[in-house]
Design an enzyme around this catalytic site. Structure first.
Site, PDB file in Angstrom:
ATOM      1  CG  MET A 270      -1.846   1.144   1.330  1.00  0.00           C
ATOM      2  SD  MET A 270      -2.977   1.251  -0.094  1.00  0.00           S
ATOM      3  CE  MET A 270      -3.211   3.022  -0.177  1.00  0.00           C
ATOM      4  CG  HIS A 304       2.443  -0.754  -8.156  1.00  0.00           C
ATOM      5  ND1 HIS A 304       1.783  -0.823  -9.361  1.00  0.00           N
ATOM      6  CD2 HIS A 304       1.498  -0.426  -7.243  1.00  0.00           C
ATOM      7  CE1 HIS A 304       0.505  -0.538  -9.185  1.00  0.00           C
ATOM      8  NE2 HIS A 304       0.298  -0.299  -7.890  1.00  0.00           N
ATOM      9  CD  GLU A 305       2.244  -0.498  -3.533  1.00  0.00           C
ATOM     10  OE1 GLU A 305       1.537   0.515  -3.385  1.00  0.00           O
ATOM     11  OE2 GLU A 305       1.812  -1.561  -4.035  1.00  0.00           O
ATOM     12  CG  HIS A 308       0.541   4.083  -6.271  1.00  0.00           C
ATOM     13  ND1 HIS A 308      -0.382   4.406  -7.238  1.00  0.00           N
ATOM     14  CD2 HIS A 308       0.312   2.769  -5.980  1.00  0.00           C
ATOM     15  CE1 HIS A 308      -1.134   3.335  -7.525  1.00  0.00           C
ATOM     16  NE2 HIS A 308      -0.719   2.330  -6.778  1.00  0.00           N
TER      17      HIS A 308
HETATM   18  N1  0A1 Z   1      -3.325   0.612  -3.788  1.00  0.00           N
HETATM   19  C1  0A1 Z   1      -2.652  -0.635  -3.531  1.00  0.00           C
HETATM   20  C2  0A1 Z   1      -3.540  -1.795  -3.472  1.00  0.00           C
HETATM   21  C3  0A1 Z   1      -4.360  -2.012  -2.266  1.00  0.00           C
HETATM   22  C4  0A1 Z   1      -5.698  -1.885  -2.352  1.00  0.00           C
HETATM   23  C5  0A1 Z   1      -6.510  -2.189  -1.285  1.00  0.00           C
HETATM   24  C6  0A1 Z   1      -5.914  -2.612  -0.143  1.00  0.00           C
HETATM   25  O1  0A1 Z   1      -6.665  -2.965   0.926  1.00  0.00           O
HETATM   26  C7  0A1 Z   1      -7.962  -3.271   0.685  1.00  0.00           C
HETATM   27  C8  0A1 Z   1      -4.550  -2.725  -0.029  1.00  0.00           C
HETATM   28  C9  0A1 Z   1      -3.778  -2.414  -1.095  1.00  0.00           C
HETATM   29  C10 0A1 Z   1      -1.745  -0.933  -4.691  1.00  0.00           C
HETATM   30  O2  0A1 Z   1      -2.139  -0.729  -5.827  1.00  0.00           O
HETATM   31  O3  0A1 Z   1      -0.665  -1.400  -4.466  1.00  0.00           O
HETATM   32 ZN    ZN Z   2      -1.347   0.391  -7.053  1.00  0.00          ZN
END
Ligand code: 0A1
Ligand code: ZN
Length: 877
Positions: A270, A304-305, A308
């Site tokens: 995340m 990736h993270e 973001h």
């Molecule tokens: N945004 C994160 C993915 C992610 C989505 C939901 C989560 O909990 C429900 C946790 C991570 C990514 O794209 O890596």
């Molecule tokens: Zn992502």
């Protein structure tokens, strides 16, 4: 456990929030069962909202302890609070502050959303809607606030306290065993990017100076004693920072960048601002515990993270329908990064394998949805291959259409125009329209409807006129009858049957790309001296299914001569698919065809295996059983597919045996070679192990001996696991002994035992369901840990087609039981597991009925979570 008829949220209903929150001051006093959160919110009416509207804050499972407006406790009749919302009937039409105190039990939080404590560490997960499990809030991505967070905890239990942004101060709480840390994040963000961590953690760190001259301290935090396994991730962060500056001109914007590995996590990782929280599987690596695939995944997910930080954080999403805006774009960016770090051609093959394995079936099944969905009941069920992977393909097509220079200019424009805001897909496309002067309205159709488009191509050569004509027709299954044609970039070329590339011209091909934007079109090449073989969709230039009447001989010409590596691989895959589907369908046995294929692969190996082992390994790896099922499409009999694939592997193994054995010798590392996870060393291991797989398929005795020797001599997890995987397909004592030895060696390594669970879950034999039930009682297995559940039950249902789809329904029953058992504690993971039922309608009638009844059993259960109910309802619709 809540059961509700999920209210459907629709894109068309979007309206701006009636209130905004400019600043958030959080004071979080951590305690295993009685954590206190005090939130001071600086609110004001939103000029774009409805004047005088009540203030409705989101909540989930919260206990309210106190509520003050501008320092005054609120009278009970002025608000209404329950577990899922806090409504203030009348609020001032000017800026005001609200102080909310809530109580949480992080230990009881088994959903792993919001603030939870597991394996002794406090951490948070707020995307998509977890922040409302910490305090009442406007928990929507278009409400951006500046956060200051004070975290307090027992010093011995949580010596490390981390928040978003930069550290401000830290110290002891006088007269107690507790201490605190204050963090301030200067950049406004939505609540889903909030995070905090508290625990006993080891740290590795290094400095990085950005292109803007900012000194950044990068740190990776891991479980005590695992510091040496964090080095690769730390290095990957540094490479990601440098790459994003080089490739996209994006610099990091805080003084610290922290990554924390936790062992209980619902997803991969995340991107919380300045404080990325990871599933430890995507951080921890050592030669003895991680495979080459693990190293590559760590590199990709770290990137990736980190990426973001710009595509997601600096520019975030207006609403959750725009999820692909950050996810598709960021996947595209991490794919580009990995391609630059490794072999671009090999990486592209891996991307397409993944897209076909996960996104194509999703798009052909009951859970299909547009890349930008129009409605949802549970947003956490929309973190899908379609949003991520097809979303990335759309960005890639855009680059193909406008060219690299314009693409980079458009990205710069997008970041400049939308920095600090919550944007939409339209805002993204507008930036590219601005720099190119093109109208992208028709291209935008890619976001709007589900279904994998099909492009049929017919080639015809006119020897007298020396022209070659390609006729194209596109159709859009699943998109609806009124769906307009898509804008499809087709990278193509002509290849001569005896080798040289044909340099024929067609005015409509620009930089090797033809744009198909009508339902039908034709393309004529002039001055074509001899009948060519068309090489279409080079580099997989669009996420479509291609139907062309090329015969195996023409495809093998492409394998030999196409300058496009992707299409060489694709040609070999298509030939193999043709052989397997013919056998499954009971068409005339293609003895000669199989021999030609073996011959062509042999010639390929002789010429090129040692030059590019990673690519050769991809050529040798046959399409999966899932690929064959996807090709066949309906009335699927997984047993027939498995047996066709086994036969072809056997043929290849027998026909190429001598070459494969020699290759294994040639590729062996000289004793004492230090381990390197880099792409070239990994490629050599991959080819050596692909050879082992084929040899063992044809000759169990040799396979067993080679696998045992490889395990005994292995100096790294890739080789050890490949040996074990080869043995796993060969029933007998050798297999059981190797499995037992592996379990003993790694008894204290949960992430390695996950591999052991997965290998057993994938054994294509009748005993596997019983074996999995036994393993569910293994001391290392835990239903509370998502990685364990995914390794054992996820691998089974996604990667063991014959046993999951057992004709007697025992595989479906196992999955249904697991989904129901998990739903009470972790509905998100339960719902995700359940998506394995997706292709049920495409099965032959007996299995279809079994799968349907398992699905109906789940759906009929009382008290289902919204997550599971949503997947269930849509799967059966
Ligand atoms: N945004 C994160 C993915 C992610 C989505 C939901 C989560 O909990 C429900 C946790 C991570 C990514 O794209 O890596
Ligand atoms: Zn992502």
């Amino acid at each position: 456990m809540r059961t509700e008829t999920p209210p459907t949220v629709r894109l068309e209903d979007y309206r701006p929030s009636d209130h905004l929150i400019d600043r958030v001051e959080l004071d979080v006093r951590l305690d295993p069962h009685d954590t206190r959160v005090s939130a001071t919110l600086a609110l004001r009416p939103n000029p774009a909202g409805r004047a005088g509207a009540p203030l409705v804050l989101d909540g989930d499972d919260l206990t309210l302890l106190g509520l003050e407006l501008d320092g005054q406790a609120l009278a009970p009749d002025t608000f209404r609070a329950d577990a899922s919302s806090l409504t203030l009937h009348a609020v001032p039409q000017r800026p005001f502050t609200l102080r909310i105190e809530t109580r949480l039990d992080p230990t009881a939080n088994t959903r792993l959303m919001g603030l939870y404590r597991s394996s002794g560490v406090y951490s948070t997960q707020c995307e998509a809607d977890g922040f409302r499990r910490i305090t009442y809030f406007l928990d929507r991505p278009d409400v951006l606030s500046v956060y200051t967070t004070r975290i307090e905890a027992d010093r011995a239990a949580a010596p490390v306290l981390l928040g978003n942004g930069n550290p401000v101060e830290a110290g002891a709480v006088a007269g107690t065993d507790r201490h605190y840390a204050v963090w301030h994040d200067p950049l406004p963000k939505p609540a889903y990017l909030f995070a905090l961590v508290g625990g006993r953690l080891d740290r590795v760190a290094k400095g990085f100076t950005t292109m803007e001259g900012r000194a950044v301290e990068i740190a990776v935090y891991v479980e005590p004693g695992k510091r040496d396994r964090a080095a690769y991730a730390l290095d990957a962060v540094e490479r990601s920072m440098a790459w994003d500056e080089r490739a996209f001109g994006r610099a990091y914007d805080l003084d610290v960048f922290n990554v924390v590995a936790v062992s209980d996590f619902n997803m991969g990782a995340m991107e919380n601002k300045g404080l990325n929280i990871f599933n430890d599987k995507f951080v921890l690596a050592s030669p003895d515990t991680a495979t080459d695939t693990d190293y590559a995944a760590i590199e990709a997910i770290i990137a990736h993270e980190y990426f973001h930080n710009w595509s997601g954080n600096r520019v975030t999403c207006r609403d959750w329908f725009q999820l692909c805006l950050k996810e598709g774009l960021t996947v595209f960016r991490d794919q580009e990064f990995s391609s630059d770090m490794r072999s671009r051609a090999v990486h592209r093959i891996a991307e397409v394998r993944n897209l076909r394995a996960r996104q194509f079936p999703e798009d052909a099944g009951p859970l299909a949805h547009p890349v930008r969905p129009k409605q949802y009941a549970e947003i956490n069920n929309f973190y899908t291959a379609t949003v991520y992977e097809k979303g990335a393909e759309i960005v890639r097509m855009l680059r193909t259409l406008i060219g690299e220079t314009a693409f980079r200019a458009g990205m710069d424009r997008y970041f400049a125009d939308n920095d600090g805001t919550a944007a939409t897909v339209e805002d993204f496309l507008k930036a590219f329209e601005a720099v190119t002067g093109r109208d992208l309205a028709r291209f935008a159709e890619w976001y709007e409807r589900p279904g994998t488009p099909r492009v049929a191509v017919f080639g015809s050569y006119d020897a007298a006129a020396k022209t070659y004509r390609l006729a194209f027709r596109q159709t859009r299954p699943g998109a609806g009858a009124d769906a307009p044609p898509l804008v499809i970039p087709i990278r193509l070329g002509l290849v001569g049957t005896d080798g040289p590339l044909i340099d024929a011209a067609s005015g409509r091909v620009e930089d090797g790309v033809f744009v198909l934007d009508a339902a039908e079109d034709t393309l004529t090449f002039e001055n074509v001296a001899a009948e060519p073989v068309p090489s279409l969709f080079r580099g997989f230039s669009a996420p479509v299914r291609v139907e062309s009447a090329l015969d195996a001989a023409a495809r093998l010409t492409l394998l030999r001569h196409d300058p496009d590596s992707f299409n060489r691989w694709e040609a070999a895959q298509r030939v193999a698919l043709g052989l397997m589907t013919a056998q499954v369908r009971g068409d005339a046995p293609e003895e000669a065809g199989a021999d030609d294929f073996v011959g062509a692969l042999g010639a390929f190996l002789d010429g090129e295996a040692l030059r590019d082992p990673a690519f050769a390994a991809q050529i040798l790896a046959l399409p999966s059983e899932g690929d064959v099922a996807d090709e066949i499409g309906t009335e699927i009999d997984p047993d027939a597919i498995a047996s066709a694939r086994r036969d072809l592997r056997r043929r290849l193994g027998a026909g190429l045996r001598a070459r494969l054995l020699t290759l294994r010798e040639e590729l062996a590392e000289p004793a004492g070679t230090p381990f390197s996870p880099d792409a070239s060393a990994a490629g050599r291991r991959a080819l050596r192990n692909a050879a082992l797989d084929l040899i063992a398929a044809a000759d169990a005795e040799t396979g067993t001996a080679l696998a045992q020797a490889q395990i005994a001599a292995a100096t790294n997890m890739t080789d050890r696991l490949a040996g074990l995987a080869a043995l796993a397909l060969l029933p007998g004592e050798a297999r059981e002994a190797a499995l037992a030895a592996f379990a003993e060696r790694y008894a204290d390594e949960p992430l390695v035992l996950d591999k052991w669970f997965a290998i057993q879950a994938m054994i294509p034999e009748d005993g596997t369901v019983a074996r999995i039930r036994r393993l569910q009682g293994h001391p290392a297995f835990a239903m509370t840990n998502p990685n364990r559940v995914r390794s054992l039950v996820g691998s089974f249902s996604l990667a063991n087609p014959t046993q999951f789809n057992r004709a007697d329904g025992a595989g479906y029953a196992l999955l249904a039981e697991t989904v129901l058992a998990l739903d009470g504690t972790n509905p998100q993971v339960a719902a995700r597991l359940m998506t394995a039922f997706g292709p049920w309608r495409r099965l032959e009638p007996g299995r279809r009925a079994q799968a349907e009844s398992a699905l109906r059993r789940i759906v009929a259960t009382q008290g289902l979570s919204r997550d599971v109910a949503d997947i269930g309802t849509r799967s059966l619709a």
